[in-house]
Write a protein that holds these residues in place. Structure first.
Motif, mmCIF file in Angstrom:
data_model
loop_
_atom_site.group_PDB
_atom_site.id
_atom_site.type_symbol
_atom_site.label_atom_id
_atom_site.label_comp_id
_atom_site.label_asym_id
_atom_site.label_seq_id
_atom_site.Cartn_x
_atom_site.Cartn_y
_atom_site.Cartn_z
ATOM 1 N N MET A 1 0.833 -1.191 0.000
ATOM 2 C CA MET A 1 0.000 0.000 0.000
ATOM 3 C C MET A 1 0.881 1.259 0.000
ATOM 4 S SD MET A 1 -3.246 -0.521 -0.128
ATOM 5 C CE MET A 1 -4.486 -1.768 0.157
ATOM 6 N N TYR A 2 0.367 2.323 -0.609
ATOM 7 C CA TYR A 2 1.084 3.589 -0.648
ATOM 8 C C TYR A 2 0.708 4.419 0.575
ATOM 9 C CZ TYR A 2 1.470 2.195 -5.536
ATOM 10 O OH TYR A 2 1.710 1.515 -6.688
ATOM 11 N N SER A 3 1.672 5.138 1.117
ATOM 12 C CA SER A 3 1.388 5.935 2.304
ATOM 13 C C SER A 3 1.214 7.406 1.982
ATOM 14 C CB SER A 3 2.513 5.776 3.330
ATOM 15 O OG SER A 3 3.742 6.187 2.782
ATOM 16 N N SER A 4 1.832 7.883 0.883
ATOM 17 C CA SER A 4 1.755 9.303 0.555
ATOM 18 C C SER A 4 1.376 9.475 -0.907
ATOM 19 C CB SER A 4 3.102 9.978 0.823
ATOM 20 O OG SER A 4 3.018 11.366 0.572
ATOM 21 N N PRO A 5 0.464 10.396 -1.218
ATOM 22 C CA PRO A 5 0.076 10.596 -2.611
ATOM 23 C C PRO A 5 1.114 11.371 -3.400
ATOM 24 C CG PRO A 5 -1.051 12.175 -1.223
ATOM 25 C CD PRO A 5 -0.288 11.268 -0.302
ATOM 26 N N SER A 6 1.233 11.039 -4.660
ATOM 27 C CA SER A 6 2.069 11.834 -5.562
ATOM 28 C C SER A 6 1.224 12.739 -6.446
ATOM 29 C CB SER A 6 2.938 10.921 -6.433
ATOM 30 O OG SER A 6 2.152 9.951 -7.099
ATOM 31 N N LYS A 7 -0.094 12.585 -6.338
ATOM 32 C CA LYS A 7 -1.027 13.446 -7.081
ATOM 33 C C LYS A 7 -2.199 13.788 -6.173
ATOM 34 C CE LYS A 7 -2.397 12.864 -11.594
ATOM 35 N NZ LYS A 7 -3.140 12.220 -12.729
ATOM 36 N N LEU A 8 -2.661 15.051 -6.275
ATOM 37 C CA LEU A 8 -3.862 15.502 -5.587
ATOM 38 C C LEU A 8 -4.887 15.895 -6.644
ATOM 39 C CD1 LEU A 8 -2.302 17.889 -2.876
ATOM 40 C CD2 LEU A 8 -2.685 15.428 -2.716
ATOM 41 N N LEU A 9 -6.037 15.261 -6.615
ATOM 42 C CA LEU A 9 -7.127 15.610 -7.528
ATOM 43 C C LEU A 9 -8.159 16.429 -6.758
ATOM 44 C CD1 LEU A 9 -7.958 12.412 -9.647
ATOM 45 C CD2 LEU A 9 -6.647 14.430 -10.324
ATOM 46 N N PHE A 10 -8.424 17.629 -7.232
ATOM 47 C CA PHE A 10 -9.381 18.522 -6.589
ATOM 48 C C PHE A 10 -10.681 18.503 -7.386
ATOM 49 C CE2 PHE A 10 -5.224 20.035 -5.288
ATOM 50 C CZ PHE A 10 -5.401 20.284 -3.932
ATOM 51 N N GLU A 64 -7.964 9.664 -14.209
ATOM 52 C CA GLU A 64 -6.866 10.508 -13.707
ATOM 53 C C GLU A 64 -6.090 9.838 -12.574
ATOM 54 O OE1 GLU A 64 -5.603 13.403 -14.499
ATOM 55 O OE2 GLU A 64 -7.005 14.207 -15.972
ATOM 56 N N ILE A 65 -6.638 8.757 -12.026
ATOM 57 C CA ILE A 65 -5.976 8.082 -10.896
ATOM 58 C C ILE A 65 -4.993 7.064 -11.469
ATOM 59 C CG2 ILE A 65 -6.334 6.766 -8.776
ATOM 60 C CD1 ILE A 65 -9.209 7.839 -8.726
ATOM 61 N N ASP A 66 -3.832 7.567 -11.871
ATOM 62 C CA ASP A 66 -2.828 6.743 -12.535
ATOM 63 C C ASP A 66 -1.566 6.567 -11.691
ATOM 64 O OD1 ASP A 66 -1.989 9.349 -12.647
ATOM 65 O OD2 ASP A 66 -1.747 9.419 -14.831
ATOM 66 N N GLN A 67 -1.645 6.992 -10.443
ATOM 67 C CA GLN A 67 -0.535 6.901 -9.491
ATOM 68 C C GLN A 67 -1.147 7.093 -8.106
ATOM 69 O OE1 GLN A 67 1.864 10.768 -9.725
ATOM 70 N NE2 GLN A 67 0.629 10.862 -11.606
ATOM 71 N N ALA A 85 -13.103 6.178 -5.652
ATOM 72 C CA ALA A 85 -12.263 5.447 -4.698
ATOM 73 C C ALA A 85 -12.703 3.995 -4.577
ATOM 74 C CB ALA A 85 -12.312 6.131 -3.336
ATOM 75 N N LEU A 86 -13.997 3.745 -4.712
ATOM 76 C CA LEU A 86 -14.489 2.362 -4.675
ATOM 77 C C LEU A 86 -13.984 1.575 -5.888
ATOM 78 C CD1 LEU A 86 -18.137 2.994 -3.441
ATOM 79 C CD2 LEU A 86 -16.388 1.660 -2.236
ATOM 80 N N GLU A 87 -13.750 2.285 -7.000
ATOM 81 C CA GLU A 87 -13.234 1.620 -8.197
ATOM 82 C C GLU A 87 -11.717 1.464 -8.169
ATOM 83 O OE1 GLU A 87 -14.563 2.578 -12.101
ATOM 84 O OE2 GLU A 87 -16.511 3.333 -11.410
ATOM 85 N N GLN A 88 -11.020 2.365 -7.502
ATOM 86 C CA GLN A 88 -9.548 2.344 -7.488
ATOM 87 C C GLN A 88 -9.014 2.398 -6.059
ATOM 88 O OE1 GLN A 88 -7.634 1.637 -9.888
ATOM 89 N NE2 GLN A 88 -7.653 3.062 -11.591
ATOM 90 N N PRO A 89 -9.440 1.487 -5.194
ATOM 91 C CA PRO A 89 -9.027 1.583 -3.790
ATOM 92 C C PRO A 89 -7.532 1.381 -3.584
ATOM 93 C CG PRO A 89 -10.124 -0.517 -4.204
ATOM 94 C CD PRO A 89 -10.311 0.317 -5.437
ATOM 95 N N GLU A 90 -6.894 0.680 -4.505
ATOM 96 C CA GLU A 90 -5.468 0.421 -4.325
ATOM 97 C C GLU A 90 -4.606 1.642 -4.617
ATOM 98 O OE1 GLU A 90 -6.462 -0.089 -8.547
ATOM 99 O OE2 GLU A 90 -7.370 -0.791 -6.684
#
Length: 205
Positions: A1-10, A64-67, A85-90
């Motif tokens: 699992m990732y702990s920190s995001p590299s992208k923020l989607l607003f 847009e959730i590619d990372q 988020a339900l589609e891309q929980p990982e």
């Protein structure tokens, strides 16, 4: 699992404005890439004939959730964020939801229905957007990423009771209520909101 995001989607609310989140986004210290999404046909984003239902808006966000990505969402954008988020929980590391309905029965929680006045003031808004209603409560326990809930205590459209209910349904939710905040609290109180988001994004998954 990732702990920190590299992208923020607003994600904006029904206004579709890509400017809504900029005051808070510009104050964030977090180094992730910042992407502001608009809704076709709403705000300044041109209409798209390929967008004909609510699921198409969700698909735009999912694409847009590619990372490792955090979703920062206002009002109706919060519903889209949850569905994405339900589609891309990982890949969704964190959620920040402000003044949203969260896909719940708002009337039972004492909320004022925003749709009639909004539709009257925004005649070009597609009816499928206005009419969207889906009960997401059976699936909210699947959203195991850290979730920050930001509410104002002066918001008739999404009262504090809605945030409190979401806090009981989401496994890792933390609710902050901002005194004097209305439905636009994330924009109007950006200087208070930004540090809360920065602190939240530092939490590990």
């Amino acid at each position: 699992m990732y702990s920190s995001p590299s992208k923020l989607l607003f994600l904006p609310g029904a206004s579709g404005s890509t400017r809504f989140w900029r005051p808070a986004a510009d104050l964030l210290a977090h180094p992730a890439q910042k992407v502001h999404i608009g809704w076709p046909g709403l705000g300044s984003t041109p209409a798209d004939p390929g967008v004909t239902r609510f699921a198409d808006l969700v698909a735009r966000v999912v694409a847009e959730i590619d990372q490792p990505t955090a979703l920062v969402a206002q009002s109706m954008g919060g519903v889209i964020a949850m569905l994405a988020a339900l589609e891309q929980p990982e890949l969704v590391t964190h959620l920040v939801l402000t003044a949203t309905s969260g896909g719940m029965d708002m009337e039972s929680l004492g909320a004022q229905d925003w749709r009639p006045l909004f539709a009257e003031a925004n005649l070009v808004v597609p009816q499928w957007f206005i009419d969207y209603r889906e009960d997401l409560t059976p699936r909210l326990a699947e959203l195991e990423m850290p979730t920050l809930l930001l509410w104002g205590d002066d918001d008739p459209v999404s009262p504090v009771s809605v945030g409190q209910r979401l806090a009981t349904l989401l496994p890792r939710a933390e609710l902050h209520v901002l005194p004097g905040g209305d439905h636009r609290l994330a924009k109007i109180l950006a200087a208070e909101v930004a540090p809360l988001i920065d602190r939240h994004l530092a939490k590990s998954r």
